[in-house]
Design a protein around this motif. Structure first.
Motif, PDB file in Angstrom:
ATOM      1  N   VAL A  68     105.190 211.703  82.415  1.00 33.61           N
ATOM      2  CA  VAL A  68     106.006 210.737  83.308  1.00 33.61           C
ATOM      3  C   VAL A  68     105.116 209.733  83.896  1.00 33.61           C
ATOM      4  CG1 VAL A  68     108.340 212.185  83.601  1.00 33.61           C
ATOM      5  CG2 VAL A  68     106.235 212.568  85.120  1.00 33.61           C
ATOM      6  N   GLU A  69     103.894 209.272  83.424  1.00 32.58           N
ATOM      7  CA  GLU A  69     103.174 208.292  84.047  1.00 32.58           C
ATOM      8  C   GLU A  69     103.418 206.844  83.387  1.00 32.58           C
ATOM      9  OE1 GLU A  69      98.277 207.467  84.413  1.00 32.58           O
ATOM     10  OE2 GLU A  69      99.136 209.332  83.368  1.00 32.58           O
ATOM     11  N   PHE A  70     103.611 206.098  84.349  1.00 31.75           N
ATOM     12  CA  PHE A  70     104.041 204.718  83.744  1.00 31.75           C
ATOM     13  C   PHE A  70     102.846 203.830  83.196  1.00 31.75           C
ATOM     14  CE2 PHE A  70     107.245 206.329  86.773  1.00 31.75           C
ATOM     15  CZ  PHE A  70     108.297 206.400  85.918  1.00 31.75           C
ATOM     16  N   LYS A  71     103.383 202.816  82.427  1.00 30.25           N
ATOM     17  CA  LYS A  71     102.357 201.870  81.880  1.00 30.25           C
ATOM     18  C   LYS A  71     101.885 200.899  82.969  1.00 30.25           C
ATOM     19  CE  LYS A  71     103.429 201.748  77.164  1.00 30.25           C
ATOM     20  NZ  LYS A  71     104.010 200.918  75.888  1.00 30.25           N
ATOM     21  N   ASP A  72     102.735 200.438  83.781  1.00 28.68           N
ATOM     22  CA  ASP A  72     102.300 199.445  84.892  1.00 28.68           C
ATOM     23  C   ASP A  72     103.593 199.355  85.984  1.00 28.68           C
ATOM     24  OD1 ASP A  72     102.103 196.825  86.129  1.00 28.68           O
ATOM     25  OD2 ASP A  72     102.429 195.778  84.683  1.00 28.68           O
ATOM     26  N   LEU A  73     102.978 200.132  87.355  1.00 28.15           N
ATOM     27  CA  LEU A  73     103.746 200.326  88.095  1.00 28.15           C
ATOM     28  C   LEU A  73     104.506 199.190  88.755  1.00 28.15           C
ATOM     29  CD1 LEU A  73     101.781 203.156  89.931  1.00 28.15           C
ATOM     30  CD2 LEU A  73     103.579 203.207  88.806  1.00 28.15           C
ATOM     31  N   SER A  74     103.898 198.012  88.531  1.00 24.24           N
ATOM     32  CA  SER A  74     104.336 196.742  89.056  1.00 24.24           C
ATOM     33  C   SER A  74     105.701 196.246  88.466  1.00 24.24           C
ATOM     34  CB  SER A  74     103.517 195.525  88.860  1.00 24.24           C
ATOM     35  OG  SER A  74     102.990 195.002  87.716  1.00 24.24           O
ATOM     36  N   LYS A  75     105.870 196.762  87.270  1.00 27.25           N
ATOM     37  CA  LYS A  75     106.970 196.718  86.520  1.00 27.25           C
ATOM     38  C   LYS A  75     108.199 197.625  86.534  1.00 27.25           C
ATOM     39  CE  LYS A  75     104.591 193.651  83.198  1.00 27.25           C
ATOM     40  NZ  LYS A  75     104.155 193.122  81.682  1.00 27.25           N
ATOM     41  N   LEU A  76     107.965 198.471  87.523  1.00 25.09           N
ATOM     42  CA  LEU A  76     109.285 199.595  87.797  1.00 25.09           C
ATOM     43  C   LEU A  76     110.415 198.649  87.875  1.00 25.09           C
ATOM     44  CD1 LEU A  76     107.517 202.568  89.411  1.00 25.09           C
ATOM     45  CD2 LEU A  76     108.182 202.394  87.312  1.00 25.09           C
ATOM     46  N   ASP A  77     111.418 199.377  87.388  1.00 23.34           N
ATOM     47  CA  ASP A  77     112.586 198.650  87.672  1.00 23.34           C
ATOM     48  C   ASP A  77     113.634 199.680  88.719  1.00 23.34           C
ATOM     49  OD1 ASP A  77     115.306 197.446  87.512  1.00 23.34           O
ATOM     50  OD2 ASP A  77     115.784 198.221  85.626  1.00 23.34           O
ATOM     51  N   ILE A  78     113.709 199.130  89.899  1.00 20.72           N
ATOM     52  CA  ILE A  78     114.322 199.978  91.073  1.00 20.72           C
ATOM     53  C   ILE A  78     115.860 199.387  90.843  1.00 20.72           C
ATOM     54  CG2 ILE A  78     114.529 200.543  93.512  1.00 20.72           C
ATOM     55  CD1 ILE A  78     111.756 201.166  92.010  1.00 20.72           C
ATOM     56  N   VAL A  79     116.634 200.423  90.133  1.00 19.15           N
ATOM     57  CA  VAL A  79     118.118 200.010  89.914  1.00 19.15           C
ATOM     58  C   VAL A  79     118.678 199.941  91.323  1.00 19.15           C
ATOM     59  CG1 VAL A  79     120.074 200.747  88.751  1.00 19.15           C
ATOM     60  CG2 VAL A  79     117.949 200.938  87.950  1.00 19.15           C
ATOM     61  N   GLY A  80     118.607 201.028  92.225  1.00 20.77           N
ATOM     62  CA  GLY A  80     119.311 201.185  93.512  1.00 20.77           C
ATOM     63  C   GLY A  80     119.264 202.274  94.200  1.00 20.77           C
ATOM     64  N   ILE A  81     119.904 202.422  95.298  1.00 20.60           N
ATOM     65  CA  ILE A  81     119.833 203.841  96.185  1.00 20.60           C
ATOM     66  C   ILE A  81     121.710 203.912  96.210  1.00 20.60           C
ATOM     67  CG2 ILE A  81     119.722 204.981  98.278  1.00 20.60           C
ATOM     68  CD1 ILE A  81     117.062 203.277  98.469  1.00 20.60           C
ATOM     69  N   TYR A  82     121.878 205.125  95.861  1.00 19.14           N
ATOM     70  CA  TYR A  82     123.405 205.530  95.727  1.00 19.14           C
ATOM     71  C   TYR A  82     123.803 206.481  96.608  1.00 19.14           C
ATOM     72  CZ  TYR A  82     122.829 202.307  91.721  1.00 19.14           C
ATOM     73  OH  TYR A  82     122.764 201.431  91.236  1.00 19.14           O
ATOM     74  N   PRO A  83     125.181 206.697  97.273  1.00 17.62           N
ATOM     75  CA  PRO A  83     125.503 207.541  98.356  1.00 17.62           C
ATOM     76  C   PRO A  83     125.620 209.023  97.722  1.00 17.62           C
ATOM     77  CG  PRO A  83     127.466 206.068  97.827  1.00 17.62           C
ATOM     78  CD  PRO A  83     126.219 205.783  97.144  1.00 17.62           C
ATOM     79  N   ASP A  84     125.648 209.203  96.514  1.00 17.12           N
ATOM     80  CA  ASP A  84     126.153 210.423  95.711  1.00 17.12           C
ATOM     81  C   ASP A  84     125.613 210.591  94.417  1.00 17.12           C
ATOM     82  OD1 ASP A  84     128.071 209.426  94.105  1.00 17.12           O
ATOM     83  OD2 ASP A  84     129.348 209.092  95.769  1.00 17.12           O
ATOM     84  N   TYR A  85     125.583 211.762  93.833  1.00 16.69           N
ATOM     85  CA  TYR A  85     125.187 211.670  92.599  1.00 16.69           C
ATOM     86  C   TYR A  85     126.047 211.099  91.531  1.00 16.69           C
ATOM     87  CZ  TYR A  85     123.354 213.911  88.333  1.00 16.69           C
ATOM     88  OH  TYR A  85     122.670 214.168  87.120  1.00 16.69           O
TER      89      TYR A  85
END
Length: 80
Positions: free
Chosen positions: A25-42
């Motif tokens: 689970v090591e990413f190629k490029d941390l600057s290209k991570l896609d932060i989809v969002g934060i959600y209130p429940d699972y």
């Protein structure tokens, strides 16, 4: 439910990116991570995760994850 009758807020983060290899689970490029969002429940987080995973199904190295932020913020509380 809380004492006021509301559902407890259990924050979840959905994010992803291209992995260096499929065994880790090591990413190629941390600057290209896609932060989809934060959600209130699972359930909401799972819906967002499925949508992003489906969009990137052709890229075997792209992975999306759900992080249980509520467990990090308050590790002593057990989810209901």
């Amino acid at each position: 439910m809380t004492e006021t009758g509301e559902n407890k807020q259990l924050l979840h983060l959905v994010f992803g990116g291209e992995l260096k290899n499929l065994e880790g689970v090591e990413f190629k490029d941390l600057s290209k991570l896609d932060i989809v969002g934060i959600y209130p429940d699972y359930a909401s987080a799972l819906t967002a995760w499925r949508a992003k995973a489906q969009q990137t199904v052709d890229n075997a190295e792209m992975r999306y994850f759900i992080v249980h932020m509520h467990r990090l913020l308050d590790p002593g509380v057990k989810p209901v």
